[in-house]
Motif scaffolding. Structure first.
Motif, PDB file in Angstrom:
ATOM      1  N   GLY A 257      29.345  37.986  51.208  1.00  0.00           N
ATOM      2  CA  GLY A 257      28.217  38.840  50.863  1.00  0.00           C
ATOM      3  C   GLY A 257      28.378  39.613  49.580  1.00  0.00           C
ATOM      4  O   GLY A 257      27.506  40.408  49.225  1.00  0.00           O
ATOM      5  N   SER A 258      29.471  39.418  48.860  1.00  0.00           N
ATOM      6  CA  SER A 258      29.690  40.156  47.617  1.00  0.00           C
ATOM      7  C   SER A 258      28.734  39.677  46.534  1.00  0.00           C
ATOM      8  O   SER A 258      28.623  38.482  46.260  1.00  0.00           O
ATOM      9  N   ALA A 259      28.026  40.636  45.922  1.00  0.00           N
ATOM     10  CA  ALA A 259      27.145  40.297  44.797  1.00  0.00           C
ATOM     11  C   ALA A 259      27.933  40.081  43.507  1.00  0.00           C
ATOM     12  O   ALA A 259      27.419  39.500  42.556  1.00  0.00           O
ATOM     13  N   ILE A 260      29.170  40.565  43.469  1.00  0.00           N
ATOM     14  CA  ILE A 260      30.040  40.370  42.308  1.00  0.00           C
ATOM     15  C   ILE A 260      30.841  39.088  42.523  1.00  0.00           C
ATOM     16  O   ILE A 260      31.381  38.873  43.607  1.00  0.00           O
TER      17      ILE A 260
ATOM     18  N   ARG B 259      36.408  46.937  53.223  1.00  0.00           N
ATOM     19  CA  ARG B 259      35.848  48.154  52.619  1.00  0.00           C
ATOM     20  C   ARG B 259      36.006  48.156  51.108  1.00  0.00           C
ATOM     21  O   ARG B 259      35.143  48.660  50.388  1.00  0.00           O
ATOM     22  N   ALA B 260      37.095  47.597  50.617  1.00  0.00           N
ATOM     23  CA  ALA B 260      37.307  47.553  49.164  1.00  0.00           C
ATOM     24  C   ALA B 260      36.267  46.660  48.484  1.00  0.00           C
ATOM     25  O   ALA B 260      35.695  47.016  47.449  1.00  0.00           O
ATOM     26  N   ILE B 261      35.992  45.497  49.073  1.00  0.00           N
ATOM     27  CA  ILE B 261      34.988  44.600  48.486  1.00  0.00           C
ATOM     28  C   ILE B 261      33.611  45.265  48.512  1.00  0.00           C
ATOM     29  O   ILE B 261      32.859  45.248  47.527  1.00  0.00           O
ATOM     30  N   ALA B 262      33.265  45.877  49.667  1.00  0.00           N
ATOM     31  CA  ALA B 262      31.973  46.556  49.761  1.00  0.00           C
ATOM     32  C   ALA B 262      31.914  47.761  48.818  1.00  0.00           C
ATOM     33  O   ALA B 262      30.867  48.061  48.231  1.00  0.00           O
ATOM     34  N   GLY B 263      33.039  48.470  48.651  1.00  0.00           N
ATOM     35  CA  GLY B 263      33.056  49.627  47.758  1.00  0.00           C
ATOM     36  C   GLY B 263      32.832  49.247  46.310  1.00  0.00           C
ATOM     37  O   GLY B 263      32.095  49.931  45.582  1.00  0.00           O
ATOM     38  N   PHE B 264      33.447  48.171  45.845  1.00  0.00           N
ATOM     39  CA  PHE B 264      33.216  47.719  44.469  1.00  0.00           C
ATOM     40  C   PHE B 264      31.749  47.327  44.271  1.00  0.00           C
ATOM     41  O   PHE B 264      31.161  47.593  43.217  1.00  0.00           O
ATOM     42  N   ASN B 265      31.153  46.668  45.278  1.00  0.00           N
ATOM     43  CA  ASN B 265      29.760  46.254  45.153  1.00  0.00           C
ATOM     44  C   ASN B 265      28.810  47.446  45.184  1.00  0.00           C
ATOM     45  O   ASN B 265      27.684  47.355  44.688  1.00  0.00           O
ATOM     46  N   ALA B 266      29.251  48.574  45.801  1.00  0.00           N
ATOM     47  CA  ALA B 266      28.384  49.751  45.904  1.00  0.00           C
ATOM     48  C   ALA B 266      28.362  50.578  44.619  1.00  0.00           C
ATOM     49  O   ALA B 266      27.536  51.485  44.490  1.00  0.00           O
ATOM     50  N   LEU B 267      29.253  50.303  43.669  1.00  0.00           N
ATOM     51  CA  LEU B 267      29.269  51.059  42.419  1.00  0.00           C
ATOM     52  C   LEU B 267      27.994  50.781  41.614  1.00  0.00           C
ATOM     53  O   LEU B 267      27.476  49.668  41.604  1.00  0.00           O
TER      54      LEU B 267
ATOM     55  N   GLY C  14      37.853  44.105  38.882  1.00  0.00           N
ATOM     56  CA  GLY C  14      38.316  44.840  40.044  1.00  0.00           C
ATOM     57  C   GLY C  14      39.334  44.026  40.815  1.00  0.00           C
ATOM     58  O   GLY C  14      39.106  42.856  41.127  1.00  0.00           O
ATOM     59  N   VAL C  15      40.474  44.646  41.148  1.00  0.00           N
ATOM     60  CA  VAL C  15      41.556  43.965  41.851  1.00  0.00           C
ATOM     61  C   VAL C  15      41.769  44.656  43.190  1.00  0.00           C
ATOM     62  O   VAL C  15      41.989  45.877  43.238  1.00  0.00           O
ATOM     63  N   VAL C  16      41.716  43.888  44.270  1.00  0.00           N
ATOM     64  CA  VAL C  16      41.955  44.386  45.624  1.00  0.00           C
ATOM     65  C   VAL C  16      43.321  43.868  46.046  1.00  0.00           C
ATOM     66  O   VAL C  16      43.485  42.681  46.337  1.00  0.00           O
ATOM     67  N   THR C  17      44.330  44.732  46.081  1.00  0.00           N
ATOM     68  CA  THR C  17      45.684  44.339  46.436  1.00  0.00           C
ATOM     69  C   THR C  17      46.515  45.576  46.690  1.00  0.00           C
ATOM     70  O   THR C  17      46.025  46.712  46.588  1.00  0.00           O
TER      71      THR C  17
ATOM     72  N   ARG D  53      31.068  49.446  37.167  1.00  0.00           N
ATOM     73  CA  ARG D  53      31.051  48.419  38.212  1.00  0.00           C
ATOM     74  C   ARG D  53      31.719  47.156  37.679  1.00  0.00           C
ATOM     75  O   ARG D  53      31.376  46.687  36.590  1.00  0.00           O
ATOM     76  N   PRO D  54      32.648  46.578  38.396  1.00  0.00           N
ATOM     77  CA  PRO D  54      33.343  45.387  37.890  1.00  0.00           C
ATOM     78  C   PRO D  54      32.391  44.204  37.732  1.00  0.00           C
ATOM     79  O   PRO D  54      31.420  44.050  38.472  1.00  0.00           O
ATOM     80  N   ASP D  55      32.694  43.376  36.755  1.00  0.00           N
ATOM     81  CA  ASP D  55      31.972  42.122  36.575  1.00  0.00           C
ATOM     82  C   ASP D  55      32.614  40.990  37.368  1.00  0.00           C
ATOM     83  O   ASP D  55      32.013  39.926  37.542  1.00  0.00           O
ATOM     84  N   LEU D  56      33.853  41.199  37.847  1.00  0.00           N
ATOM     85  CA  LEU D  56      34.584  40.173  38.577  1.00  0.00           C
ATOM     86  C   LEU D  56      35.567  40.848  39.520  1.00  0.00           C
ATOM     87  O   LEU D  56      36.153  41.873  39.173  1.00  0.00           O
ATOM     88  N   LEU D  57      35.735  40.283  40.728  1.00  0.00           N
ATOM     89  CA  LEU D  57      36.682  40.800  41.712  1.00  0.00           C
ATOM     90  C   LEU D  57      37.787  39.774  41.949  1.00  0.00           C
ATOM     91  O   LEU D  57      37.522  38.564  41.969  1.00  0.00           O
ATOM     92  N   ILE D  58      39.018  40.271  42.131  1.00  0.00           N
ATOM     93  CA  ILE D  58      40.165  39.435  42.477  1.00  0.00           C
ATOM     94  C   ILE D  58      40.804  40.034  43.731  1.00  0.00           C
ATOM     95  O   ILE D  58      41.214  41.196  43.720  1.00  0.00           O
ATOM     96  N   VAL D  59      40.847  39.265  44.813  1.00  0.00           N
ATOM     97  CA  VAL D  59      41.540  39.664  46.038  1.00  0.00           C
ATOM     98  C   VAL D  59      42.856  38.902  46.046  1.00  0.00           C
ATOM     99  O   VAL D  59      42.868  37.670  46.129  1.00  0.00           O
ATOM    100  N   ALA D  60      43.969  39.625  45.940  1.00  0.00           N
ATOM    101  CA  ALA D  60      45.260  38.979  45.698  1.00  0.00           C
ATOM    102  C   ALA D  60      46.306  39.470  46.680  1.00  0.00           C
ATOM    103  O   ALA D  60      46.277  40.618  47.134  1.00  0.00           O
TER     104      ALA D  60
END
Length: 513
Positions: free
Chosen positions: A247-250, A201-209, A158-161, A217-224
């Motif tokens: 607080g991200s579980a991912i 909201r994007a980080i929380a949304g990915f974790n809510a999947l 998952g990429v947040v950008t 649900r992503p196995d890894l998140l990248i905030v770029a």
């Protein structure tokens, strides 16, 4: 202050009946008038503010911003002035700049021509940022113990950008080159007031999947995000973003700005990447390298299995020779049987001859009745001997067969035990071989050679100082891919000249690429 639009009378007002008689200024005339007013009113000023974005182009000039909580003033120091400055302005510093105000008609902006800069303490934004960092660190959000390991090969990333910037293209391009993976993009604003809430909201949304749902649900998140000034990156310093990352579980990789940019999300993330492209490199391994490594491991495993199989086969053959052959176990009873059978026929014939001779001697003395009785008695005697001899032979044959069966069962039992113990022994030997291989790779010097080092030997012995190398007639240099024999030069090599220091003020960090 002079009036740029002097009124000649009531009809000279804008929008009045005499509008056509008002003087029409050209753009250059109006810009020149504004320039004269500003330079006349602000000949020499001292301005206190926090240094914002700093730019040092190759021309040697120095461009930066002076700001406070309500306004921003553009400032410029020409090449000569910048070279003579005792204090170079850096982003986040609070300084007192001395100079004169002027305008730049080409962009309709006013700016401060700086002649000198004096430090005035830490900037307000940097002070607030440091206070927030200490507060969040005291809560344990930056504790290394709570950081999760990054998965070796995530299935979904998952990429947040921002979806329209060059950052997402760089990430996708690098993932496609290294190891293609499924990518989910959550578009957000990467600067401005909407940045912090959208990123959180994007980080929380990915974790809510839901894992295994229709949307994986992503196995890894990248905030770029790409590089920028402190103000451009301020959204990633907000407390809501830092708490969402912590607080991200991912597992989360922070890739905000360039290598020199630091935001609070970098401390809360599980891993910080210097650039978005580096984040993609940290997220997945190189597929070609993995395939080559797997092929090498498979070949080594095959060779080890072959060697171990040959050794076990040889050991089994040695043990089998110690057990003896089944034919040898039954050879003695068979020989006794043959010997007994060979002696039986002559004995019977001798006994018959003896009885016949005896019969002939007694035949003259015996009458028919006596002869008939004698024959009957002898027939009974022979029958009794026959009945005793046949069971004895049968018992001897049965005993020989039972002895052979017991030896065969013992041999089968030993072979079964060997076959059952062979896989476990092979696995133990394989595990020990792999452990020894890992230890060898850890303590060996070949990995060091692959990083650019070399081993110098003289006469087969390592050389560690220059005097010993100069005294040797020949030197052998071992590189990563082979060895090379060289002759030491008696003349010392010329020392490289240090590059002249650039005093023009055009130094600083170059391109990261």
């Amino acid at each position: 202050m002079m009036d740029l639009f002097e009124d000649d009378g009531p009809e000279g007002n804008a929008g009045g009946p005499g509008q056509d008689n008002a003087h029409a200024y050209t753009v250059s005339e109006l810009s020149g008038a504004v320039k004269r007013v500003i330079e006349g009113e602000f000949g020499l000023v001292r301005v206190r503010g926090e240094v914002g974005r700093v730019s040092r182009p190759s021309s040697g000039h120095l461009y930066f911003d002076l700001k406070d909580d309500r306004a921003v003033l553009a400032a410029i120091a020409w090449k000569g002035q910048a070279a003579r400055m005792a204090v170079r302005p850096e982003e986040g510093m609070e300084v007192i700049a001395t100079g004169r105000m002027t305008t730049f008609p080409g962009q309709s902006k006013y700016q401060l021509i700086v002649e000198n800069v004096e430090p005035a303490g830490a900037g307000a934004l940097m002070a607030m940022l440091e206070k927030r960092r200490q507060q969040l660190q005291a809560e344990g959000l930056f504790d290394p113990a709570r950081k999760r390991p990054i998965p070796f090969l995530p299935e979904v990333i998952g990429v947040v950008t921002s979806p329209s910037g060059a950052v997402i293209r760089d990430i996708l391009h690098r993932l496609r080159d290294r190891f293609p993976r499924k990518v989910l993009i959550w578009p957000v604003a990467v600067q401005g007031q909407a940045c912090a809430p959208e990123v959180a909201r994007a980080i929380a949304g990915f974790n809510a999947l839901t894992p295994g749902g229709s949307l994986p649900r992503p196995d890894l998140l990248i905030v770029a995000r790409g590089g920028g000034s402190l103000e451009d990156l301020w959204g990633f310093n907000e407390e809501i973003v830092v708490r969402a990352a912590a607080g991200s579980a991912i597992p989360l990789i922070s890739a905000v700005g360039h290598e020199t940019d630091t935001t609070l999300i970098d401390f809360a993330a599980d891993l910080r990447a210097p650039t978005p492209t580096a984040a993609a490199e940290l997220a997945v391994p190189v597929r070609a390298d993995l395939m080559a490594q797997m092929a090498d491991w498979q070949a080594r495993m095959g060779r080890c299995m072959t060697v171990q199989g040959d050794r076990r086969r040889q050991r089994l053959g040695d043990l089998a020779r110690l057990l003896g052959r089944p034919e040898a176990l039954t050879a003695a009873p068979r020989q006794r049987l043959d010997l007994t059978g060979g002696r039986l026929e002559p004995a019977l014939r001798g006994l018959a001859a003896d009885r016949r001779a005896r019969f002939e001697r007694l035949a003259g003395r015996a009458g028919p009745q006596a002869l008939a009785g004698f024959l009957a008695a002898e027939r009974r005697h022979l029958t009794l001997w026959g009945e005793r001899l046949v069971p004895a032979l049968a018992r001897a044959l049965a005993e020989a067969r039972r002895a052979g069966q017991r030896d065969r069962e013992r041999l089968d039992l030993l072979a079964g035990r060997l076959a059952a113990a062979l896989p476990a022994a092979l696995n133990r030997r394989r595990d020990r071989l792999e452990g020894l291989d890992r230890v060898l790779r850890g303590v060996g010097y070949t990995a060091t050679l692959a990083r650019g080092y070399a081993v110098v030997r003289a006469g087969g012995q390592p050389v560690t100082d220059r005097a010993a190398a100069a005294a040797a007639p020949l030197l052998e240099v071992e590189f990563r891919d082979g060895r090379l024999t060289v002759r030491p030069d008696s003349q010392p090599a010329p020392q490289p000249r240090r590059p002249a220091r650039d005093d023009r003020g055009g130094g600083g960090q170059g391109s990261l690429f």
